[in-house]
Design a protein around this motif. Structure first.
Motif, PDB file in Angstrom:
ATOM      1  N   LEU A  94      47.677 -22.575  92.032  1.00 40.63           N
ATOM      2  CA  LEU A  94      47.061 -23.323  90.896  1.00 40.63           C
ATOM      3  C   LEU A  94      47.501 -24.461  90.267  1.00 40.63           C
ATOM      4  O   LEU A  94      47.032 -25.351  90.290  1.00 40.63           O
ATOM      5  CB  LEU A  94      46.772 -22.240  89.887  1.00 40.63           C
ATOM      6  N   PHE A 200      46.203 -26.373  79.354  1.00 39.55           N
ATOM      7  CA  PHE A 200      46.909 -25.571  80.450  1.00 39.55           C
ATOM      8  C   PHE A 200      48.110 -26.036  81.017  1.00 39.55           C
ATOM      9  O   PHE A 200      49.011 -25.350  81.361  1.00 39.55           O
ATOM     10  CB  PHE A 200      45.752 -25.597  81.954  1.00 39.55           C
ATOM     11  N   ALA A 266      47.255 -17.257  83.366  1.00 35.65           N
ATOM     12  CA  ALA A 266      45.978 -16.625  83.553  1.00 35.65           C
ATOM     13  C   ALA A 266      45.276 -17.286  81.864  1.00 35.65           C
ATOM     14  O   ALA A 266      44.096 -17.694  81.943  1.00 35.65           O
ATOM     15  CB  ALA A 266      45.796 -15.198  83.613  1.00 35.65           C
ATOM     16  N   LEU A 269      44.304 -20.567  81.992  1.00 36.57           N
ATOM     17  CA  LEU A 269      42.778 -20.786  82.212  1.00 36.57           C
ATOM     18  C   LEU A 269      41.678 -20.614  81.290  1.00 36.57           C
ATOM     19  O   LEU A 269      40.925 -21.219  81.171  1.00 36.57           O
ATOM     20  CB  LEU A 269      42.694 -20.024  83.896  1.00 36.57           C
ATOM     21  N   THR A 272      41.546 -23.074  78.878  1.00 40.18           N
ATOM     22  CA  THR A 272      40.727 -24.207  79.320  1.00 40.18           C
ATOM     23  C   THR A 272      39.206 -24.117  79.235  1.00 40.18           C
ATOM     24  O   THR A 272      38.507 -24.893  78.954  1.00 40.18           O
ATOM     25  CB  THR A 272      41.330 -24.349  80.801  1.00 40.18           C
ATOM     26  N   ILE A 273      39.006 -22.759  79.918  1.00 40.36           N
ATOM     27  CA  ILE A 273      37.570 -22.431  80.176  1.00 40.36           C
ATOM     28  C   ILE A 273      36.682 -22.262  79.154  1.00 40.36           C
ATOM     29  O   ILE A 273      35.631 -22.697  78.623  1.00 40.36           O
ATOM     30  CB  ILE A 273      37.566 -21.166  81.242  1.00 40.36           C
ATOM     31  N   PRO A 352      32.044 -17.912  85.180  1.00 40.23           N
ATOM     32  CA  PRO A 352      33.367 -17.837  84.741  1.00 40.23           C
ATOM     33  C   PRO A 352      33.442 -17.321  83.298  1.00 40.23           C
ATOM     34  O   PRO A 352      34.512 -16.556  83.070  1.00 40.23           O
ATOM     35  CB  PRO A 352      33.789 -19.457  84.451  1.00 40.23           C
ATOM     36  N   PRO A 403      40.814 -13.470  84.797  1.00 39.10           N
ATOM     37  CA  PRO A 403      40.974 -14.724  84.488  1.00 39.10           C
ATOM     38  C   PRO A 403      41.106 -15.750  85.658  1.00 39.10           C
ATOM     39  O   PRO A 403      40.508 -16.713  85.640  1.00 39.10           O
ATOM     40  CB  PRO A 403      42.236 -14.862  83.860  1.00 39.10           C
ATOM     41  N   VAL A 404      41.872 -15.271  86.844  1.00 37.48           N
ATOM     42  CA  VAL A 404      42.075 -16.176  87.926  1.00 37.48           C
ATOM     43  C   VAL A 404      40.602 -16.332  88.505  1.00 37.48           C
ATOM     44  O   VAL A 404      40.188 -17.375  89.162  1.00 37.48           O
ATOM     45  CB  VAL A 404      42.885 -15.607  88.752  1.00 37.48           C
ATOM     46  N   GLY A 407      38.820 -18.530  86.922  1.00 39.92           N
ATOM     47  CA  GLY A 407      39.410 -19.835  87.223  1.00 39.92           C
ATOM     48  C   GLY A 407      38.770 -20.128  88.430  1.00 39.92           C
ATOM     49  O   GLY A 407      38.452 -21.411  88.723  1.00 39.92           O
ATOM     50  N   TYR A 410      35.335 -21.451  88.322  1.00 40.72           N
ATOM     51  CA  TYR A 410      35.230 -22.705  87.318  1.00 40.72           C
ATOM     52  C   TYR A 410      35.768 -23.591  88.206  1.00 40.72           C
ATOM     53  O   TYR A 410      35.082 -24.872  88.242  1.00 40.72           O
ATOM     54  CB  TYR A 410      36.102 -22.445  86.042  1.00 40.72           C
ATOM     55  N   TYR A 411      36.583 -23.684  89.048  1.00 36.43           N
ATOM     56  CA  TYR A 411      37.266 -24.940  89.889  1.00 36.43           C
ATOM     57  C   TYR A 411      36.577 -25.079  91.048  1.00 36.43           C
ATOM     58  O   TYR A 411      36.805 -25.966  91.869  1.00 36.43           O
ATOM     59  CB  TYR A 411      38.795 -24.860  89.798  1.00 36.43           C
TER      60      TYR A 411
END
Ligand code: HEM
Ligand SMILES: [Cu+2]
Ligand SMILES: [Cu+2]
Lengths: 833, 186
Positions: A94, A200, A266, A269, A272-273, A352, A403-404, A407, A410-411
């Motif tokens: 990541l 992040f 995590a 993330l 961030t999200i 997410p 969380p991953v 992520g 999300y990504y």
């Protein structure tokens, strides 16, 4: 130059090789980040299959599916793979993929090192996977306590696979950590001062620093245990002055921070999200950063809470008990900052966000059972039952996997450039969530009823049957859910339609590039003025593509990037990256041959492997630099900067500093071990002390002093005042340094030869390791000096091109310092005995 | 403790739930938000809960520790892959295997050690567990309130035979204990 032409030119410069060669020669962080993540999820799948085997075995009493031999390998490998081959590499992947994009950079600080780390991870993981397929996998539990893993109780190769394989894989963690630190501090877009870094990045920085300080104790422990197994140095053998508790300390000095190393990225993330999904910015940004730092510090004070049942003194228990519960405070700050952000904004329930809610539900429960475990009387009852296993999964699965997955959803649009089309994800989430809680809630319960962890079966009259069955069914629901998640992500990546840029309307730089990202990330580097540049300037992507940033003109086919000052991010120097090369994979293969020679006990081959590593390292650095001075370069906005090789503090210097942090931590752990054995271990004093002699300290300290003093003279160029600056430096100080270091090395060789009875008492064994440590550093610095001599001869060094000199000086000083401390450690106690 | 944990979980869940339904609160000043969320819920709340828990734990933990006491009976537990041997200070020549004899209603100090790898002495109904570590002796205070049999087991993974590495504690009445010490067959 228009945008399209710039794109073509830059692509030609930055592209990885095409065809089959690509994967082996790429040094691009985008490629390697994806490869890291792909490999990590492969091991997640393997670890998951092992988990299914465990749950199948425990589903019914007196199961005949596996015997203890196999079962022990299965749960050991499940734990080991999930921790070392999934969680840590997933973070690395990541970070490798995202950080340059978030920082407005074109790549990480050391592209070839990224690749080397990846290949070490791949080969090391492969080694462990193979051992499992042939039935020789480690079977001592993921924390491998000796004496169970010592030479007497585990004579087989299983334990060596763990010690060597994990150490091999950890090379990649250390490489990645060094690289991330330097990249974050030096390789940012101009103007992105520390307070303007995305959240992040802060998490990644703290995590990387934690890797540098947490992994060395484990690496040291592995080295010591392997030495005990291979040549009989008794570090952990109580009968010979060793102590198995030393391993527990070293392991948990690593193991506790490890949990936070897994959790923090995590949490990064999530930080961030949540704001993006809530259309606002993070509440209390500064507080969150502070709590991350606090968490990192606290986590190093907590290792002893894994050892409450070993009989450590009551005051110690009380202290660590208090400290353990204290981590709840910075964690609470973060959790309430997240919830507060959601209150302040307008959260939307996209994919997410769904996983983040799953995280909240799971992690809060896991945190609470953690507080319960930290309370000593309770821990005495629950320690080593299924309750602990359940708690651990609430924290690891809840705190990392959920969380991953958030992520990934999300990504995914960033990585693939596509829009989600198939809607399997929502159902998959439901299965994962229900399956997870079914599995592990039941395990809490059965643990409180007294089911121990790591038992391969249980009797039918225990009353645990139904609960275990529920847990196993939950486990299989969970597995189906996870498989559906992968299916969903894969399908959407392959067949869905193209999506638009910045689908979530985020304000950070990673969304201001072409989708999927181009090989060079940014056609020109942004000038950052706020924490959310893209929110301030919505047409930033087009502007950058048009060349309205730094380094807009591709030059001489070179991969160019800027370094900036650490705090304020003023442009400092110009870096030219190396191109595609197979050197990293070659280097990793040779490193692997070193580990294999130890594993198969072909010790005559080991020195050759070490030489080969040194030779390749030589080639590695030889290819950098230039034989002529370069003029300072225009970078745009009317600014000019010098080339990095013409500065005192190049990226190599910074990388060395962070590597030294890890190395010094390892040394510190060694000193801790020495003191611990001396004061706590049974069967001391040793039958024979080292005899004091004045020669070694005299020669050694004098040598170290000469090396340091001479090194200070090294950069002086021959003073040719006649005009040009291309003077070759004097070689004399270099030779003097070399002589000094050789004297230091000789002192250690003398000590090694004189050490009394290393295989008969831990005292001698520790002295050997300390001498070897000092010797190794002296030899390393000698190698660097010889390299420098060649570089000077060949004209790679001038009074302006001096960065390599500075790096070698740094290492000379460090080796001399380490050497003197080693001498003091070995000889000063002798004076008092 | 369970009730408290559940309460906290419910409160957090309720907060998250509300955040989805609350009106867009752009008018709320950020400073007030930070006061409530960070200072109040993030700092003050966990600190007060922890302080309370810790005091409770220390008081209870203190009670579990061995203290000097004339009435204390001393026995030794020696672990090995995969059996337990017990010896008795008051009956020096005697060794029992797999069964630990103690008097009921009196504090007993068990001195725990091992001949090979690490094991752990655990009788769930009598006390918490304590490890048997090579080269070290750990002392655990146990007390059985009534005569009877109590199941014990090792709680530290020790290899192949770990699952079956169990033992039994037999607590005797005062009269039986006297007969045991006198060496009469039980
Ligand atoms: C995919 C779902 C998972 C399931 C069903 C599962 C199941 C289990 C079970 C039943 C055990 C207990 C083995 C025993 O004590 O006999 C276990 C141990 C363990 N698991 Fe998992 N697990 C899962 C995922 C994970 C993940 C994601 C991680 C870490 C990131 C993890 C790390 C561990 C560790 C460290 C142990 C301890 C191994 C040992 O005792 O040496 N697991 N798991
Ligand atoms: Cu811990
Ligand atoms: Cu925990």
């Amino acid at each position: 130059m228009n945008a399209l032409k710039r794109h073509r030119l830059l692509t030609r410069i930055w592209a990885s090789d095409s065809g089959w060669k690509r994967c082996f020669t790429t040094v691009s962080h985008t490629d390697l980040g994806r490869m890291f993540l792909g490999m990590a999820f492969f091991y997640f799948a393997v670890g998951g299959v092992l988990a299914m085997l465990i749950r199948a075995q425990l589903a019914s009493p007196d199961a005949a599916f596996m015997g203890p031999d196999i079962y022990n390998q299965v749960f050991t490998m499940h734990g080991t793979m999930m921790m070392f081959l999934f969680a840590i590499p997933a973070f690395e992947g990541l970070a490798v993929y995202l950080l340059p994009k978030m920082l407005g950079a074109r790549d990480l600080a050391f592209p070839r090192l990224t690749a080397y780390g990846f290949w070490c991870y791949t080969f090391g993981g492969f080694m462990m996977l193979t051992s499992m397929l042939v039935g020789l996998a480690p079977d001592g539990g993921w924390f491998m306590y000796p004496p169970l893993t010592g030479p007497a109780a585990s004579p087989g190769v299983n334990t060596d696979v763990w010690l060597l394989g994990v150490t091999f894989v950890e090379i990649s963690a250390i490489c990645a950590a060094v690289e991330l630190c330097v990249s974050i501090l030096k390789f940012r877009a101009p103007g992105m001062s520390l307070d303007k870094m995305p959240i992040f990045v802060w998490y990644a920085l703290v995590t990387a620093l934690m890797i540098l300080t947490a992994f060395p104790p484990l690496i040291l422990g592995s080295i010591l245990l392997e030495l005990e197994r291979a040549i009989g140095l008794p570090f952990f053998d109580a009968a010979l002055g060793g102590d198995s508790l030393l391993w527990q300390h070293l392991f948990w000095l690593f193991g506790h921070p490890e949990v936070y190393i897994i959790f923090l990225p995590a949490a990064g993330l999530i930080s961030t999200i949540i704001p993006v999904m809530s259309r606002t910015s993070l509440l209390g940004h500064g507080w969150v950063v502070a709590s991350v730092v606090a968490l990192a510090f606290l986590s190093f004070g907590l290792w002893v809470h894994h050892m409450f049942a070993t009989g450590i003194p009551h005051m110690g228990v009380a202290f660590f008990s208090a400290a353990s519960t204290l981590v709840a405070v910075p964690t609470a700050v973060q959790v309430f900052a997240w919830i507060g952000t959601m209150w302040h904004g307008r959260p939307q329930l996209q994919m997410p966000m769904l996983y983040i809610l799953g995280f909240f539900a799971t992690f809060v429960i896991g945190g609470l059972t953690g507080v319960m475990l930290a309370i000593v009387p309770f821990d005495w009852q629950a320690h080593d039952t299924a309750f602990v296993t359940a708690h651990l999964h609430y924290v690891l699965f809840g705190g990392f996997v959920f969380p991953v997955l958030a992520g990934l959803y999300y990504y995914a649009p960033l990585v693939t450039g596509r829009r989600r089309f198939f809607r399997i994800g929502e159902y998959a989430f439901g299965l994962v969530f229900i399956g997870f809680h079914g599995t592990f809630f039941a395990m809490h319960w059965v643990g409180l009823l007294g089911q121990r962890r790591r038992i391969y079966t249980y009797d039918a009259d225990t009353g645990w049957e139904l609960i275990n069955l529920i847990s196993s069914i939950g486990g299989f629901v969970l597995a189906i859910g996870l498989a559906m998640v992968l299916l969903d992500l894969a399908l959407n990546a392959i067949v869905a339609i193209r999506g638009k840029r910045n689908p979530w309307r985020s304000g950070t730089l990673e969304w201001s590039m072409m989708l999927p990202p181009s090989a060079y990330n940014f056609a020109s580097l942004p000038r950052v003025t706020s924490r959310e540049p893209l929110a301030d300037i919505p047409d930033l992507p087009t502007r950058l593509a048009r060349g309205e940033g730094y380094l807009a003109v591709p030059r001489d086919g070179r991969r160019e990037m800027l370094t900036v000052s650490t705090t304020h991010a003023h442009p400092e120097s110009l870096v030219v990256y190396p191109g595609n090369t197979a050197l990293p994979i070659l280097m990793a293969a040779v490193t692997g041959s070193f580990f294999l020679s130890l594993l198969f006990k072909i010790y005559w081959f080991t020195p050759f492997a070490v030489l080969a590593v040194a030779a390749l390292a030589w080639r590695w650095v030889w290819g950098l630099g230039s034989q002529t001075d370069e003029e300072d370069q225009e970078i745009g906005f009317g600014e000019t900067v010098p080339h990095a090789m013409q500065t005192d503090r190049s990226q190599g210097w910074w990388g060395s500093v962070f590597l030294m942090v890890a190395d010094a931590t390892l040394f510190g752990s060694l000193i801790f071990g020495y003191a611990f054995l001396w004061t706590i271990a049974p069967n001391w004093p040793p039958p024979q002390w080292l005899a004091f002699s004045v020669w070694e300290p005299l020669i050694g300290v004098a040598g170290a002093a000469v090396a340091i003093i001479a090194a200070r003279q090294t950069p002086r160029p021959m003073q040719r005042r006649s005009g040009t600056t291309t003077g070759m430096p004097h070689l004399l100080p270099t030779w003097q340094s070399l002589l000094g270091l050789s004297a230091l090395a000789a002192a250690f060789i003398g000590l090694l030869l004189r050490t009394p009875l290393p295989t008969e008492h831990a005292y001698g064994a520790v002295l050997c390791v300390i001498s070897a440590f000092g010797l190794f550093h002296a030899l390393l610095a000698i190698l660097m000096l010889v390299f420098l001599v060649f570089r000077i001869r060949r004209g790679f060094i001038s009074s302006r091109r001096r960065s390599e000199v500075e790096i070698v000086k740094l290492w000379i000083n460090y080796a001399a310092l380490i050497g003197v401390v080693c001498l003091v450690l070995i000889l000063s106690p002798v004076l008092f005995t | 403790m369970l009730a408290g944990s559940t309460l906290i979980v419910i409160i957090v869940a309720a907060l998250i739930w509300r955040s989805f339904s609350s009106t867009p609160p752009t008018d709320k000043p950020l400073g007030r938000n930070i006061r409530i969320w960070i200072y109040g819920l993030g700092l003050v709340f966990p600190m007060s809960v922890l302080a309370a828990l810790l005091i409770y734990a220390l008081v209870v933990g203190e009670r579990l520790l061995p203290h000097l006491d004339d009435e204390v009976v001393r026995v030794n537990a020696i672990a090995e892959q995969w059996r337990w041997q017990f010896t008795y200070t008051d009956r020096p020549e005697y060794v029992s295997e797999g069964v630990l004899h103690i008097p009921a209603g009196r504090p007993v100090d068990v001195a725990i050690t091992t001949r090979d790898v690490i094991h752990s002495f655990w009788v769930p109904r009598l006390a918490g567990k304590l490890d048997a570590i090579p080269g070290h002796v750990n002392v655990l205070r146990i007390e059985a309130s009534a005569p009877g049999l109590y199941h014990g087991q090792s709680a530290e993974f020790s290899g192949k035979g770990y699952t079956g590495h169990t033992f039994i504690v037999q607590a005797h009445s005062a009269a039986d204990w006297a007969r045991f010490l006198a060496g009469e067959p039980m």
